[in-house]
Design a protein around this motif. Structure first.
Motif, short mmCIF file in Angstrom:
data_model
loop_
_atom_site.label_atom_id
_atom_site.label_comp_id
_atom_site.label_asym_id
_atom_site.label_seq_id
_atom_site.Cartn_x
_atom_site.Cartn_y
_atom_site.Cartn_z
N GLU A 10 11.68 -11.08 5.22
CA GLU A 10 10.79 -10.35 4.58
C GLU A 10 9.47 -10.83 3.63
O GLU A 10 8.53 -10.32 3.26
N VAL A 11 10.35 -12.17 3.23
CA VAL A 11 8.41 -12.99 2.57
C VAL A 11 7.60 -12.81 3.35
O VAL A 11 6.62 -13.25 2.97
N TYR A 49 6.44 -2.87 3.26
CA TYR A 49 6.09 -3.96 2.22
C TYR A 49 5.27 -3.81 1.50
O TYR A 49 4.59 -4.02 1.84
N VAL A 50 4.99 -4.20 0.01
CA VAL A 50 3.84 -4.44 -1.04
C VAL A 50 3.56 -5.56 -0.88
O VAL A 50 4.01 -6.57 -1.05
N GLY A 51 2.00 -5.73 -0.82
CA GLY A 51 1.31 -6.57 -1.43
C GLY A 51 0.14 -6.00 -2.17
O GLY A 51 -0.64 -4.94 -1.51
N GLN A 68 3.61 -11.62 2.38
CA GLN A 68 2.88 -13.28 2.63
C GLN A 68 1.57 -12.17 3.20
O GLN A 68 0.46 -12.87 2.90
N GLN A 69 1.93 -11.74 4.40
CA GLN A 69 1.01 -11.18 5.41
C GLN A 69 -0.07 -10.31 4.63
O GLN A 69 -1.23 -10.29 4.50
N ASN A 70 0.29 -9.22 3.76
CA ASN A 70 0.79 -8.13 2.87
C ASN A 70 -0.47 -8.77 1.89
O ASN A 70 -1.92 -8.06 1.81
N ALA A 71 -0.15 -9.55 1.47
CA ALA A 71 -0.58 -10.11 -0.37
C ALA A 71 -2.14 -11.20 0.28
O ALA A 71 -2.99 -10.46 -0.23
#
Length: 275
Positions: A9-10, A102-104, A14-17
């Motif tokens: 999940e992390v 997931y959100v970034g 990280q990819q999205n961020a």
């Protein structure tokens, strides 16, 4: 309730961020006097669509735009508009993408053209305080350790106003999870940080008073004295010995320094704490 993420999940977060960092880098490459924040909003919408993501901010709690564009005395949540930007403006762009569940989302403040030394210092110190807070995001510390580090470097050392009505937050499948992460507080207080807790740390620092008010639109937050405010934000994962910064400012800064319309002269005095 603190939501501890699995490693996989992390990795998605990280990819999205970093997608957000890359998009903010594209903004950095074109930002100039005469441009409008509505043009930036359209640009962000197009980039998110190209990435096959969902604009996290759009319709969140009724928010009507793809990004937040906060100029000068606007602290956060500024509506993009058709007012032309000009030399001397401080422009904070806050942007989010939701992808693979997931959100970034994070923010960066830009300086257009020439500004006074006191504005350069405000931007530099706010950015430094972000990393000083991040340095405390390790397993076993408490939220108050992050909060104190930010307040100590901004309010106690330089006398700046630390906004209290708005805070950082947990981040994951939604944009706001526990815990709240204030930019002021006492060491050793607040929830204990645990490995793989993901949070957004975001100092919002005013040149003058810490007091703010909300515009009639119900969103735009401004400084009470009309003086400038600066906002930086990183997505961070708590780890045992050192924090993992999920977003990547280098993707923004490499474009920023190449844009002659943007002022990065404070970089030479910037002091990065040991992470």
């Amino acid at each position: 309730m603190l939501i501890i993420k699995k490693d996989e999940e992390v990795a998605i977060m990280q990819q999205n961020a970093r997608l957000v960092s890359s998009m903010l880098g594209e903004v950095a490459s074109v930002l100039k006097p005469g441009m409008t924040t509505m043009q930036i909003d359209k640009m962000c919408a197009d980039m998110i669509a190209d990435l096959k993501g969902v604009p996290t901010f759009l319709h969140y709690g009724g928010y009507p735009h793809n990004c937040c564009a906060s100029v000068n005395d606007v602290v956060v949540h500024g509506f993009p508009n058709d007012v032309e930007l000009k030399d001397g403006d401080i422009v904070s762009i806050d942007l989010g993408i939701t992808k693979d569940g997931y959100v970034g989302e994070h923010a960066y403040s830009f300086i257009i053209g020439e500004v006074s030394d006191e504005i350069l210092q405000l931007v530099r110190v706010t950015k430094e305080s972000l990393y000083m807070g991040i340095a405390k995001a390790i397993n076993g510390n408490r939220v108050g350790d992050i909060s104190y580090a930010i307040e100590e470097h901004t309010q106690k050392k330089y006398g700046y106003g630390v906004v209290r009505e708005l805070v950082g937050h947990g981040l994951g499948k939604t944009m706001h999870e526990d815990p709240y992460v204030p930019n002021y507080g006492r060491r050793g207080t607040g929830p204990k940080l645990k490995e793989n807790l993901t949070i957004a740390i975001e100092p919002m620092i005013n040149l003058g008073t810490r007091q703010v008010y909300t515009d009639k639109d119900g969103w735009t937050i401004r400084t009470a004295d009309g003086m400038p405010s600066v906002h930086f934000e990183h997505d961070v994962c708590v780890k045992k010995n050192h924090p993992l910064i999920l977003s990547d400012y280098s993707l923004i800064e490499e474009k920023e320094v190449k844009n002659p319309n943007l002022n990065t002269s404070y970089f030479k005095d910037f002091k990065m704490p040991v992470l």
